[in-house]
Design an enzyme around this catalytic site. Structure first.
Site, short mmCIF file in Angstrom:
data_model
loop_
_atom_site.label_atom_id
_atom_site.label_comp_id
_atom_site.label_asym_id
_atom_site.label_seq_id
_atom_site.Cartn_x
_atom_site.Cartn_y
_atom_site.Cartn_z
N LYS A 163 0.86 -1.20 0.00
CA LYS A 163 0.00 0.00 0.00
C LYS A 163 0.90 1.24 0.00
O LYS A 163 1.75 1.41 0.88
CB LYS A 163 -0.87 -0.05 1.26
CG LYS A 163 -2.16 0.70 1.15
CD LYS A 163 -3.03 0.33 2.35
CE LYS A 163 -4.29 1.15 2.42
NZ LYS A 163 -5.02 0.90 3.65
O1 G3P Z 1 -9.16 1.95 4.45
C1 G3P Z 1 -9.03 3.26 4.88
C2 G3P Z 1 -9.73 3.39 6.16
O2 G3P Z 1 -9.03 2.73 7.16
C3 G3P Z 1 -10.06 4.75 6.59
O3 G3P Z 1 -11.23 4.61 7.29
O4 G3P Z 1 -12.96 5.29 8.85
O5 G3P Z 1 -10.55 5.94 9.25
O6 G3P Z 1 -11.88 7.01 7.43
P1 G3P Z 1 -11.66 5.77 8.27
#
Ligand code: G3P
Length: 217
Positions: free
Chosen positions: A87
């Protein structure tokens, strides 16, 4: 549509895998820290533990930001297991790193995508996946799903093989919207996946069926 779980928690990964519908795992440095996994040796071991649970597609994020360091780190991550997808953040050296790693046969997932131009760049560099963050776009008052739809449309126009991996998926409406617009993959927490099981009419219907069966037996 592939289902990835967005966590570094091994028991949650196992629970989603046991459901029989899990296609992969995404992690990021914040998710690793949340599980208390620190230090490069522990982090590499944790990725191996995740690979031992699932069949494929374990995104492992680099934490460097220069080309040489990202290449070094990406190659080391890829050596952990064939299931690893490296990634890489959407920055200038990240695009260069995606180009080099993909030419070496290493799969990449370009993360922190917030507009279609970034997704096109990553696809042209040969990324296996692009990760637009829909929830974080919703957070700032824009509709994240519109970006997912736009990228799917653009990639279809040109036959890009890069898959659209909708990230920052926070609830089951997000997930269903992603399916409607043709996202290739969604990644979300376990509660979003298990939330798909739930409907009160399913629960009350089952309760009634079992009660009626008991009456006749
Ligand atoms: O895959 C990306 C993710 O981990 C971000 O999620 O909920 O932290 O915006 P969030």
């Amino acid at each position: 549509m592939k289902f990835f779980i967005d966590t570094a928690n091994l028991s949650e990964i196992q629970e989603a895998y046991d459901l029989g519908i899990l296609d992969g795992v995404t992690t990021n440095p914040s998710l690793m820290a949340k599980e208390g996994i620190t230090g490069s040796d522990n982090i590499l071991k944790h990725y191996k533990d995740i690979c031992n649970i699932v069949d494929d597609n374990v995104s492992a994020e680099v934490i460097s930001v220069t080309l040489d360091e990202m290449l070094k780190e990406g190659r080391a991550l890829a050596k952990i297991d064939d299931k690893i997808v490296v990634k890489i953040p959407m920055i200038k050296d990240g695009v260069k790193a995606i180009k080099v790693l993909s030419s070496e046969g290493i799969r990449t997932n370009c993360t922190l995508i917030f507009n279609a131009g970034q997704a096109i760049l990553a696809a042209k560099a040969g990324a296996s996946y692009v990760s637009p963050f829909m929830g974080r776009l919703d957070d700032i008052g824009t509709e994240g799903i519109l970006l997912i739809e736009q990228i799917v449309h653009i990639f279809d126009n040109y036959g890009f093989e890069t898959e659209v991996l909708a990230a920052s998926v926070r609830h089951n409406i997000h997930l269903i919207q992603c399916a409607e617009v043709g996202a290739d993959v969604v990644t979300c927490p376990l509660k979003v996946i298990t939330g798909l099981l739930k409907h009160p009419l399913t629960d009350s219907g089952l309760e009634q069926f079992l009660a009626d069966y008991k009456k006749g037996n």
